[in-house]
Design a protein around this motif. Structure first.
Motif, PDB file in Angstrom:
ATOM      1  N   THR A  61       0.825  -1.204   0.000  1.00 17.67           N
ATOM      2  CA  THR A  61       0.000   0.000   0.000  1.00 17.67           C
ATOM      3  C   THR A  61       0.861   1.257   0.000  1.00 17.67           C
ATOM      4  O   THR A  61       0.511   2.241  -0.657  1.00 17.67           O
ATOM      5  N   GLY A  62       1.987   1.215   0.687  1.00 13.61           N
ATOM      6  CA  GLY A  62       2.881   2.378   0.687  1.00 13.61           C
ATOM      7  C   GLY A  62       3.449   2.676  -0.685  1.00 13.61           C
ATOM      8  O   GLY A  62       3.473   3.827  -1.127  1.00 13.61           O
ATOM      9  N   ALA A  63       3.896   1.631  -1.369  1.00 13.10           N
ATOM     10  CA  ALA A  63       4.462   1.818  -2.714  1.00 13.10           C
ATOM     11  C   ALA A  63       3.392   2.289  -3.691  1.00 13.10           C
ATOM     12  O   ALA A  63       3.644   3.166  -4.528  1.00 13.10           O
ATOM     13  N   PHE A  64       2.210   1.712  -3.591  1.00 16.14           N
ATOM     14  CA  PHE A  64       1.139   2.109  -4.504  1.00 16.14           C
ATOM     15  C   PHE A  64       0.705   3.547  -4.218  1.00 16.14           C
ATOM     16  O   PHE A  64       0.504   4.337  -5.137  1.00 16.14           O
ATOM     17  N   ASP A  65       0.585   3.902  -2.938  1.00 18.92           N
ATOM     18  CA  ASP A  65       0.247   5.286  -2.585  1.00 18.92           C
ATOM     19  C   ASP A  65       1.297   6.255  -3.120  1.00 18.92           C
ATOM     20  O   ASP A  65       0.967   7.333  -3.599  1.00 18.92           O
ATOM     21  N   GLN A  66       2.551   5.860  -3.059  1.00 16.73           N
ATOM     22  CA  GLN A  66       3.623   6.712  -3.571  1.00 16.73           C
ATOM     23  C   GLN A  66       3.476   6.896  -5.082  1.00 16.73           C
ATOM     24  O   GLN A  66       3.621   8.014  -5.596  1.00 16.73           O
ATOM     25  N   ALA A  67       3.170   5.831  -5.796  1.00 12.49           N
ATOM     26  CA  ALA A  67       2.966   5.941  -7.246  1.00 12.49           C
ATOM     27  C   ALA A  67       1.760   6.815  -7.559  1.00 12.49           C
ATOM     28  O   ALA A  67       1.766   7.576  -8.524  1.00 12.49           O
ATOM     29  N   LEU A  68       0.741   6.729  -6.732  1.00  8.54           N
ATOM     30  CA  LEU A  68      -0.467   7.517  -6.966  1.00  8.54           C
ATOM     31  C   LEU A  68      -0.300   8.976  -6.563  1.00  8.54           C
ATOM     32  O   LEU A  68      -1.106   9.818  -6.959  1.00  8.54           O
ATOM     33  N   ALA A  69       0.737   9.279  -5.825  1.00  4.67           N
ATOM     34  CA  ALA A  69       0.975  10.667  -5.417  1.00  4.67           C
ATOM     35  C   ALA A  69       1.372  11.544  -6.595  1.00  4.67           C
ATOM     36  O   ALA A  69       1.314  12.761  -6.524  1.00  4.67           O
ATOM     37  N   GLU A  70       1.739  10.911  -7.704  1.00  7.78           N
ATOM     38  CA  GLU A  70       2.179  11.637  -8.893  1.00  7.78           C
ATOM     39  C   GLU A  70       1.001  12.092  -9.754  1.00  7.78           C
ATOM     40  O   GLU A  70       1.102  12.142 -10.960  1.00  7.78           O
ATOM     41  N   THR A  71      -0.123  12.411  -9.148  1.00  3.90           N
ATOM     42  CA  THR A  71      -1.298  12.810  -9.914  1.00  3.90           C
ATOM     43  C   THR A  71      -1.380  14.324 -10.008  1.00  3.90           C
ATOM     44  O   THR A  71      -0.951  15.038  -9.109  1.00  3.90           O
ATOM     45  N   GLY A  72      -1.965  14.748 -11.101  1.00  6.37           N
ATOM     46  CA  GLY A  72      -2.239  16.167 -11.250  1.00  6.37           C
ATOM     47  C   GLY A  72      -3.634  16.467 -10.725  1.00  6.37           C
ATOM     48  O   GLY A  72      -4.348  15.579 -10.273  1.00  6.37           O
ATOM     49  N   SER A  73      -4.010  17.705 -10.800  1.00  4.76           N
ATOM     50  CA  SER A  73      -5.328  18.088 -10.301  1.00  4.76           C
ATOM     51  C   SER A  73      -6.384  18.084 -11.405  1.00  4.76           C
ATOM     52  O   SER A  73      -7.543  18.379 -11.148  1.00  4.76           O
ATOM     53  N   GLU A  74      -6.002  17.739 -12.633  1.00  3.18           N
ATOM     54  CA  GLU A  74      -6.960  17.722 -13.738  1.00  3.18           C
ATOM     55  C   GLU A  74      -7.940  16.567 -13.561  1.00  3.18           C
ATOM     56  O   GLU A  74      -7.618  15.559 -12.932  1.00  3.18           O
ATOM     57  N   PRO A  75      -9.163  16.708 -14.100  1.00  6.91           N
ATOM     58  CA  PRO A  75     -10.136  15.617 -14.006  1.00  6.91           C
ATOM     59  C   PRO A  75      -9.559  14.322 -14.585  1.00  6.91           C
ATOM     60  O   PRO A  75      -8.906  14.322 -15.624  1.00  6.91           O
ATOM     61  N   GLY A  76      -9.779  13.236 -13.861  1.00  5.60           N
ATOM     62  CA  GLY A  76      -9.286  11.938 -14.296  1.00  5.60           C
ATOM     63  C   GLY A  76      -7.820  11.705 -13.976  1.00  5.60           C
ATOM     64  O   GLY A  76      -7.291  10.636 -14.294  1.00  5.60           O
TER      65      GLY A  76
END
Length: 183
Positions: A61-76
Protein backbone atom coordinates in the motif's frame (compact mmCIF):
# COMPACT_ATOMS: atom_id res chain seq x y z
CA UNK A 1 22.93 2.31 -5.21
CA UNK A 2 22.62 1.35 -1.52
CA UNK A 3 22.12 -2.27 -0.62
CA UNK A 4 18.61 -3.13 0.59
CA UNK A 5 18.15 -3.55 4.33
CA UNK A 6 17.73 -7.01 5.82
CA UNK A 7 14.04 -6.28 6.29
CA UNK A 8 13.63 -5.31 2.62
CA UNK A 9 15.57 -8.39 1.51
CA UNK A 10 13.24 -10.53 3.61
CA UNK A 11 10.15 -8.91 2.09
CA UNK A 12 11.60 -9.37 -1.41
CA UNK A 13 12.38 -13.00 -0.61
CA UNK A 14 8.84 -13.59 0.67
CA UNK A 15 7.39 -12.20 -2.56
CA UNK A 16 9.76 -14.39 -4.60
CA UNK A 17 8.75 -17.49 -2.65
CA UNK A 18 5.10 -16.69 -3.31
CA UNK A 19 5.65 -15.99 -6.99
CA UNK A 20 7.87 -18.96 -7.72
CA UNK A 21 6.65 -21.65 -5.31
CA UNK A 22 3.11 -20.68 -4.30
CA UNK A 23 1.42 -19.67 -1.09
CA UNK A 24 1.76 -23.09 0.55
CA UNK A 25 5.55 -22.69 0.33
CA UNK A 26 5.51 -19.37 2.22
CA UNK A 27 7.18 -20.41 5.46
CA UNK A 28 9.52 -18.42 7.63
CA UNK A 29 12.24 -20.99 6.92
CA UNK A 30 11.80 -20.66 3.13
CA UNK A 31 11.93 -16.87 3.35
CA UNK A 32 15.08 -16.89 5.52
CA UNK A 33 16.75 -19.36 3.14
CA UNK A 34 15.77 -17.30 0.04
CA UNK A 35 17.02 -14.08 1.67
CA UNK A 36 20.25 -15.69 2.86
CA UNK A 37 19.69 -14.82 6.52
CA UNK A 38 19.44 -16.93 9.64
CA UNK A 39 16.08 -17.77 11.15
CA UNK A 40 17.11 -15.59 14.10
CA UNK A 41 17.65 -12.69 11.71
CA UNK A 42 14.21 -13.26 10.24
CA UNK A 43 12.57 -13.55 13.68
CA UNK A 44 14.16 -10.24 14.68
CA UNK A 45 12.09 -8.49 12.00
CA UNK A 46 9.11 -10.85 11.70
CA UNK A 47 8.36 -13.06 14.72
CA UNK A 48 5.39 -14.69 12.93
CA UNK A 49 4.21 -15.39 9.43
CA UNK A 50 1.30 -13.02 10.07
CA UNK A 51 3.77 -10.22 10.90
CA UNK A 52 5.62 -10.94 7.66
CA UNK A 53 2.42 -10.83 5.60
CA UNK A 54 1.28 -7.65 7.37
CA UNK A 55 4.59 -6.01 6.42
CA UNK A 56 4.14 -7.15 2.82
CA UNK A 57 0.68 -5.58 2.71
CA UNK A 58 2.03 -2.40 4.32
CA UNK A 59 4.81 -2.18 1.76
CA UNK A 60 2.31 -2.79 -1.03
CA UNK A 61 0.00 0.00 0.00
CA UNK A 62 2.88 2.38 0.69
CA UNK A 63 4.46 1.82 -2.71
CA UNK A 64 1.14 2.11 -4.50
CA UNK A 65 0.25 5.29 -2.58
CA UNK A 66 3.62 6.71 -3.57
CA UNK A 67 2.97 5.94 -7.25
CA UNK A 68 -0.47 7.52 -6.97
CA UNK A 69 0.97 10.67 -5.42
CA UNK A 70 2.18 11.64 -8.89
CA UNK A 71 -1.30 12.81 -9.91
CA UNK A 72 -2.24 16.17 -11.25
CA UNK A 73 -5.33 18.09 -10.30
CA UNK A 74 -6.96 17.72 -13.74
CA UNK A 75 -10.14 15.62 -14.01
CA UNK A 76 -9.29 11.94 -14.30
CA UNK A 77 -5.72 12.51 -13.05
CA UNK A 78 -6.00 10.02 -10.23
CA UNK A 79 -7.54 7.37 -12.49
CA UNK A 80 -4.74 7.85 -15.04
CA UNK A 81 -2.19 7.43 -12.26
CA UNK A 82 -4.01 4.29 -11.07
CA UNK A 83 -3.77 2.80 -14.56
CA UNK A 84 -0.11 3.81 -14.92
CA UNK A 85 0.78 2.35 -11.52
CA UNK A 86 -0.98 -0.94 -12.22
CA UNK A 87 -0.59 -1.86 -15.90
CA UNK A 88 2.71 -1.23 -17.70
CA UNK A 89 2.50 0.72 -20.95
CA UNK A 90 4.07 -2.13 -22.89
CA UNK A 91 3.46 -5.85 -22.48
CA UNK A 92 6.13 -7.62 -20.50
CA UNK A 93 6.58 -11.09 -19.13
CA UNK A 94 8.82 -9.72 -16.37
CA UNK A 95 7.32 -9.43 -12.90
CA UNK A 96 6.39 -5.86 -12.03
CA UNK A 97 5.89 -4.16 -8.65
CA UNK A 98 2.16 -4.77 -9.18
CA UNK A 99 2.89 -8.50 -9.42
CA UNK A 100 4.67 -8.39 -6.08
CA UNK A 101 1.77 -6.44 -4.62
CA UNK A 102 -0.66 -9.09 -5.77
CA UNK A 103 1.53 -11.77 -4.26
CA UNK A 104 1.30 -9.95 -0.93
CA UNK A 105 -2.46 -9.79 -1.30
CA UNK A 106 -2.69 -13.53 -1.99
CA UNK A 107 -0.48 -14.26 1.01
CA UNK A 108 -2.65 -12.11 3.25
CA UNK A 109 -5.81 -13.89 2.14
CA UNK A 110 -4.36 -17.35 2.62
CA UNK A 111 -2.50 -16.75 5.86
CA UNK A 112 -4.75 -14.41 7.78
CA UNK A 113 -7.89 -12.87 6.27
CA UNK A 114 -7.85 -10.26 9.05
CA UNK A 115 -4.53 -9.11 7.59
CA UNK A 116 -6.49 -7.75 4.65
CA UNK A 117 -8.04 -4.99 6.78
CA UNK A 118 -5.34 -2.41 5.92
CA UNK A 119 -5.61 -3.28 2.23
CA UNK A 120 -9.40 -2.98 2.34
CA UNK A 121 -8.99 0.45 3.94
CA UNK A 122 -6.58 1.60 1.22
CA UNK A 123 -8.83 0.31 -1.59
CA UNK A 124 -11.76 2.14 0.00
CA UNK A 125 -9.67 5.33 0.10
CA UNK A 126 -8.57 4.86 -3.52
CA UNK A 127 -12.17 4.25 -4.57
CA UNK A 128 -13.31 7.38 -2.72
CA UNK A 129 -10.60 9.35 -4.49
CA UNK A 130 -11.75 7.94 -7.85
CA UNK A 131 -15.36 8.95 -7.24
CA UNK A 132 -14.11 12.48 -6.58
CA UNK A 133 -11.73 12.58 -9.57
CA UNK A 134 -13.73 15.06 -11.63
CA UNK A 135 -15.31 12.48 -13.94
CA UNK A 136 -18.43 10.33 -13.80
CA UNK A 137 -17.91 8.02 -10.79
CA UNK A 138 -19.46 5.10 -12.72
CA UNK A 139 -16.88 5.49 -15.49
CA UNK A 140 -14.05 5.80 -12.96
CA UNK A 141 -15.25 2.71 -11.11
CA UNK A 142 -15.75 0.65 -14.29
CA UNK A 143 -12.23 1.52 -15.48
CA UNK A 144 -10.78 0.75 -12.03
CA UNK A 145 -12.47 -2.64 -11.95
CA UNK A 146 -11.18 -3.39 -15.46
CA UNK A 147 -7.68 -2.43 -14.32
CA UNK A 148 -7.93 -4.59 -11.19
CA UNK A 149 -9.15 -7.59 -13.18
CA UNK A 150 -6.40 -7.16 -15.75
CA UNK A 151 -3.85 -6.93 -12.96
CA UNK A 152 -5.01 -10.23 -11.49
CA UNK A 153 -5.12 -11.90 -14.93
CA UNK A 154 -1.52 -10.83 -15.60
CA UNK A 155 -0.25 -12.19 -12.29
CA UNK A 156 -2.08 -15.49 -12.58
CA UNK A 157 -1.55 -15.95 -16.32
CA UNK A 158 -5.28 -16.10 -16.95
CA UNK A 159 -5.68 -15.25 -20.62
CA UNK A 160 -3.72 -12.05 -20.60
CA UNK A 161 -3.65 -10.20 -23.93
CA UNK A 162 -0.75 -10.56 -26.36
CA UNK A 163 1.58 -7.53 -26.71
CA UNK A 164 -0.40 -5.80 -29.48
CA UNK A 165 -3.74 -6.29 -27.72
CA UNK A 166 -2.19 -5.23 -24.41
CA UNK A 167 -1.23 -1.87 -25.88
CA UNK A 168 -4.58 -1.42 -27.67
CA UNK A 169 -6.52 -2.26 -24.50
CA UNK A 170 -4.46 0.10 -22.37
CA UNK A 171 -4.90 2.85 -24.96
CA UNK A 172 -8.67 2.17 -24.96
CA UNK A 173 -8.84 2.63 -21.18
CA UNK A 174 -6.91 5.91 -21.43
CA UNK A 175 -9.28 7.07 -24.18
CA UNK A 176 -12.27 6.24 -21.95
CA UNK A 177 -10.76 8.38 -19.21
CA UNK A 178 -10.20 11.21 -21.70
CA UNK A 179 -13.79 10.93 -22.99
CA UNK A 180 -15.12 11.07 -19.45
CA UNK A 181 -13.19 14.30 -18.80
CA UNK A 182 -14.92 15.99 -21.75
CA UNK A 183 -18.43 15.32 -20.44
Amino acid sequence: MPRPSSKERLLDAAAEVLLSEGAEALTLEAVARRAGVSKGGLFYHFPTKQALVAAMVERLTGAFDQALAETGSEPGGFLRAYLNATIPEHHTTARTPADRATAALLAAVLVDPAGLAPLRERFAAWQARLTDDGIDPAVATAVRLAIDGWWAARLLGLGEPDPALHERTRRYLMEEIDRATRH
